[in-house]
Design a protein around this motif. Sequence first.
Motif, PDB file in Angstrom:
ATOM      1  N   SER A  54       0.625  -1.542  -0.156  1.00 27.01           N
ATOM      2  CA  SER A  54      -0.297   0.026   0.373  1.00 27.01           C
ATOM      3  C   SER A  54       0.514   1.473   0.319  1.00 27.01           C
ATOM      4  N   GLN A  55       2.354   1.175  -0.718  1.00 31.17           N
ATOM      5  CA  GLN A  55       3.184   1.694   0.182  1.00 31.17           C
ATOM      6  C   GLN A  55       3.244   3.105  -1.520  1.00 31.17           C
ATOM      7  N   ARG A  56       3.571   4.357  -1.616  1.00 34.64           N
ATOM      8  CA  ARG A  56       4.179   4.682  -2.806  1.00 34.64           C
ATOM      9  C   ARG A  56       5.648   5.510  -2.374  1.00 34.64           C
ATOM     10  N   LEU A  57       6.701   4.463  -3.236  1.00 34.61           N
ATOM     11  CA  LEU A  57       7.826   4.725  -3.144  1.00 34.61           C
ATOM     12  C   LEU A  57       9.021   6.085  -4.391  1.00 34.61           C
ATOM     13  N   VAL A  58       9.395   6.200  -3.836  1.00 29.91           N
ATOM     14  CA  VAL A  58      10.321   6.804  -5.709  1.00 29.91           C
ATOM     15  C   VAL A  58      11.036   5.860  -5.718  1.00 29.91           C
ATOM     16  N   VAL A  59      11.857   5.053  -6.379  1.00 35.09           N
ATOM     17  CA  VAL A  59      12.790   4.574  -6.733  1.00 35.09           C
ATOM     18  C   VAL A  59      14.023   5.954  -7.965  1.00 35.09           C
ATOM     19  N   VAL A  60      15.124   6.383  -7.220  1.00 36.97           N
ATOM     20  CA  VAL A  60      15.861   7.084  -8.363  1.00 36.97           C
ATOM     21  C   VAL A  60      17.583   6.980  -8.334  1.00 36.97           C
ATOM     22  N   ASP A  61      17.697   6.838  -9.708  1.00 37.19           N
ATOM     23  CA  ASP A  61      18.890   7.022  -9.835  1.00 37.19           C
ATOM     24  C   ASP A  61      19.596   8.191 -10.799  1.00 37.19           C
TER      25      ASP A  61
ATOM     26  N   VAL B 139       7.987   5.159 -10.227  1.00 32.53           N
ATOM     27  CA  VAL B 139       7.782   5.223  -8.981  1.00 32.53           C
ATOM     28  C   VAL B 139       6.821   3.629  -8.750  1.00 32.53           C
ATOM     29  N   ILE B 140       6.789   3.380  -7.366  1.00 30.44           N
ATOM     30  CA  ILE B 140       6.248   2.057  -6.808  1.00 30.44           C
ATOM     31  C   ILE B 140       4.844   2.023  -6.178  1.00 30.44           C
ATOM     32  N   GLU B 141       4.186   1.677  -6.197  1.00 35.27           N
ATOM     33  CA  GLU B 141       3.028   1.921  -5.843  1.00 35.27           C
ATOM     34  C   GLU B 141       1.836   1.046  -6.121  1.00 35.27           C
ATOM     35  N   ASP B 142       0.812   0.788  -4.808  1.00 33.37           N
ATOM     36  CA  ASP B 142       0.192  -0.355  -5.026  1.00 33.37           C
ATOM     37  C   ASP B 142       0.553  -1.379  -5.517  1.00 33.37           C
ATOM     38  N   GLY B 143       2.721  -2.171  -5.013  1.00 30.29           N
ATOM     39  CA  GLY B 143       2.839  -3.445  -5.276  1.00 30.29           C
ATOM     40  C   GLY B 143       3.430  -3.433  -6.670  1.00 30.29           C
TER      41      GLY B 143
ATOM     42  N   ALA C 278       8.649  18.021  -6.207  1.00 31.13           N
ATOM     43  CA  ALA C 278       7.156  18.037  -6.381  1.00 31.13           C
ATOM     44  C   ALA C 278       6.402  16.698  -6.843  1.00 31.13           C
ATOM     45  N   PHE C 279       7.203  15.973  -8.442  1.00 32.87           N
ATOM     46  CA  PHE C 279       7.047  14.498  -8.589  1.00 32.87           C
ATOM     47  C   PHE C 279       7.305  13.693  -7.101  1.00 32.87           C
ATOM     48  N   VAL C 280       8.385  13.644  -6.177  1.00 27.91           N
ATOM     49  CA  VAL C 280       8.621  13.182  -5.241  1.00 27.91           C
ATOM     50  C   VAL C 280       7.415  13.516  -4.039  1.00 27.91           C
ATOM     51  N   ASP C 281       7.035  14.165  -4.111  1.00 25.84           N
ATOM     52  CA  ASP C 281       5.666  14.353  -3.280  1.00 25.84           C
ATOM     53  C   ASP C 281       6.085  14.488  -0.930  1.00 25.84           C
ATOM     54  N   ASP C 282       5.644  13.351  -1.092  1.00 26.00           N
ATOM     55  CA  ASP C 282       6.138  12.980   0.913  1.00 26.00           C
ATOM     56  C   ASP C 282       6.756  11.336   0.458  1.00 26.00           C
TER      57      ASP C 282
ATOM     58  N   LEU D  88      14.224   5.366  -3.141  1.00 25.04           N
ATOM     59  CA  LEU D  88      15.271   4.299  -2.701  1.00 25.04           C
ATOM     60  C   LEU D  88      15.713   4.524  -4.290  1.00 25.04           C
ATOM     61  N   ALA D  89      17.184   3.902  -3.417  1.00 30.72           N
ATOM     62  CA  ALA D  89      18.159   3.444  -4.495  1.00 30.72           C
ATOM     63  C   ALA D  89      19.296   2.970  -4.465  1.00 30.72           C
ATOM     64  N   PHE D  90      20.344   2.372  -5.135  1.00 29.39           N
ATOM     65  CA  PHE D  90      20.018   1.136  -5.368  1.00 29.39           C
ATOM     66  C   PHE D  90      22.323   1.694  -4.365  1.00 29.39           C
ATOM     67  N   HIS D  91      22.756   1.491  -3.263  1.00 30.74           N
ATOM     68  CA  HIS D  91      23.945   3.045  -2.742  1.00 30.74           C
ATOM     69  C   HIS D  91      23.862   4.076  -2.582  1.00 30.74           C
TER      70      HIS D  91
END
Length: 230
Positions: free
Chosen positions: A34-41, A61-65, A113-117, A121-124
């Motif tokens: 149920s999480q929203r996560l922003v994966v960034v590189d 974005v990972i959202e709703d699995g 603004a895209f990240v929001d709240d 997540l990132a690798f390293h």
Amino acid sequence: MKMLSSWLRRAPATDPRCLRLPAAAALDERPLASQRLVVVDLETSGLNLQRDHLLAIGAVVIEDGAIDFSQQFECTLHQAEHRAGPSTLIHGIAPSAVAAGREPAEALLEFMAFVDDSPLLAFHAPFDQHMLERALRDELGYRLHHPFLDVAVLAPLLCPEAPPHKGLDDWLRHFHLQASERHHASADALATAELALILFSKARRQGLDNLAELQQQAQSWKRRQLAPSL
């Protein structure tokens, strides 16, 4: 004291546009699905945390699995003093592309603004976190409070049976994943997101189904790795 006062003179006042950005949410105990996560590189001009600068941001974005392909971010940042160097051979961002990039302050505001709240997540992650924090501080006077989770720590934590992989390429091969274009910010963010979803599935099977506990376990694992062996 002299160094501190010098830093304070260089730090810009907070850009008033930052006041419209949402505050970071703390990691909580909601289920991972149920999480929203922003994966960034990030792609940078090099690996020096103090001297090198940010060239490109890619995020998914990972959202709703699942990966939400309708929510993606990609941009190249204008850096007036940028010159080609050894890192250019890795990420392939030509000086002409950097010269034609977006103004850093505008790009960073749009990214936040895209990240929001959402958590990031990132690798390293420590490298990406430091470079993003520095760019936001230098360009906007903005302090980043969003929590970062490090996929490079989650992977060995949740897969203790795996060989001691170090890099993203190793883990992609381990799970038979492919990146469409390595060392391209958006492609690497997408590959990291695919890896994260596999790891979240493993986490749930191990009784870890929220970000707060997952981060706590990751920090404990990292401390154990740094502790001197007896």
